[in-house]
Motif scaffolding. Sequence first.
Motif, PDB file in Angstrom:
ATOM      1  N   ILE A   2       0.867  -1.184   0.000  1.00 28.31           N
ATOM      2  CA  ILE A   2       0.000   0.000   0.000  1.00 28.31           C
ATOM      3  C   ILE A   2       0.903   1.232   0.000  1.00 28.31           C
ATOM      4  O   ILE A   2       1.898   1.262   0.708  1.00 28.31           O
ATOM      5  CB  ILE A   2      -0.963   0.007   1.209  1.00 28.31           C
ATOM      6  N   THR A   3       0.571   2.187  -0.848  1.00 29.40           N
ATOM      7  CA  THR A   3       1.344   3.424  -0.924  1.00 29.40           C
ATOM      8  C   THR A   3       0.484   4.580  -0.451  1.00 29.40           C
ATOM      9  O   THR A   3      -0.657   4.735  -0.894  1.00 29.40           O
ATOM     10  CB  THR A   3       1.848   3.676  -2.357  1.00 29.40           C
ATOM     11  N   CYS A   4       1.037   5.355   0.450  1.00 23.40           N
ATOM     12  CA  CYS A   4       0.366   6.543   0.952  1.00 23.40           C
ATOM     13  C   CYS A   4       0.854   7.739   0.137  1.00 23.40           C
ATOM     14  O   CYS A   4       2.054   7.957  -0.012  1.00 23.40           O
ATOM     15  CB  CYS A   4       0.692   6.732   2.433  1.00 23.40           C
ATOM     16  N   HIS A   5      -0.091   8.492  -0.400  1.00 21.52           N
ATOM     17  CA  HIS A   5       0.198   9.715  -1.158  1.00 21.52           C
ATOM     18  C   HIS A   5      -0.354  10.870  -0.327  1.00 21.52           C
ATOM     19  O   HIS A   5      -1.528  10.864   0.056  1.00 21.52           O
ATOM     20  CB  HIS A   5      -0.515   9.650  -2.508  1.00 21.52           C
ATOM     21  N   LEU A  59      -1.758  -2.654   4.443  1.00 20.43           N
ATOM     22  CA  LEU A  59      -2.468  -1.642   5.210  1.00 20.43           C
ATOM     23  C   LEU A  59      -2.285  -1.889   6.703  1.00 20.43           C
ATOM     24  O   LEU A  59      -2.140  -0.947   7.483  1.00 20.43           O
ATOM     25  CB  LEU A  59      -3.952  -1.631   4.834  1.00 20.43           C
ATOM     26  N   ALA A  60      -2.241  -3.141   7.114  1.00 23.60           N
ATOM     27  CA  ALA A  60      -2.017  -3.466   8.526  1.00 23.60           C
ATOM     28  C   ALA A  60      -0.649  -2.956   8.989  1.00 23.60           C
ATOM     29  O   ALA A  60      -0.519  -2.427  10.100  1.00 23.60           O
ATOM     30  CB  ALA A  60      -2.127  -4.970   8.753  1.00 23.60           C
ATOM     31  N   ARG A  93      -4.577  12.863   2.551  1.00 21.96           N
ATOM     32  CA  ARG A  93      -3.895  11.568   2.466  1.00 21.96           C
ATOM     33  C   ARG A  93      -4.750  10.615   1.662  1.00 21.96           C
ATOM     34  O   ARG A  93      -5.942  10.487   1.901  1.00 21.96           O
ATOM     35  CB  ARG A  93      -3.714  11.038   3.890  1.00 21.96           C
ATOM     36  N   SER A  94      -4.124   9.952   0.688  1.00 23.19           N
ATOM     37  CA  SER A  94      -4.792   8.937  -0.128  1.00 23.19           C
ATOM     38  C   SER A  94      -3.961   7.672  -0.106  1.00 23.19           C
ATOM     39  O   SER A  94      -2.737   7.711   0.048  1.00 23.19           O
ATOM     40  CB  SER A  94      -4.914   9.403  -1.584  1.00 23.19           C
ATOM     41  N   PHE A  95      -4.614   6.551  -0.307  1.00 22.92           N
ATOM     42  CA  PHE A  95      -3.911   5.272  -0.340  1.00 22.92           C
ATOM     43  C   PHE A  95      -4.059   4.649  -1.719  1.00 22.92           C
ATOM     44  O   PHE A  95      -5.159   4.605  -2.269  1.00 22.92           O
ATOM     45  CB  PHE A  95      -4.444   4.344   0.752  1.00 22.92           C
TER      46      PHE A  95
END
Length: 101
Positions: A2-5, A59-60, A93-95
């Motif tokens: 998962i990448t957080c932008h 995500l965990a 914040r977006s994932f």
Amino acid sequence: MITCHVKYIVDPFQLPAFEAYSRQWIGLVTRMGGQHHGYFLPAEGANNIAYCLFSFPSLAAYEQYRRQAETDPECVAAVATATEQRFILSYERSFLKPLLG
């Protein structure tokens, strides 16, 4: 993975403070098990928009990082600095799920 932008609206008169904050978080995310892809600061065009990208295996794992960051002394100090100096005006914040070659 998962990448957080994160999209930041920053005070353009405090870019050096935001840059120092950004450099600090690259190390913090890495130390806590993430892979940081960098911050992208204003250069041409809008002078108050910045971005960053970082990834965790799941995500965990990201949620575990967030819990750890709440009590980690370096993370707490970085957030306190940003709050006191007010160089971040807002953020979103977006994932994302990367599609890699």
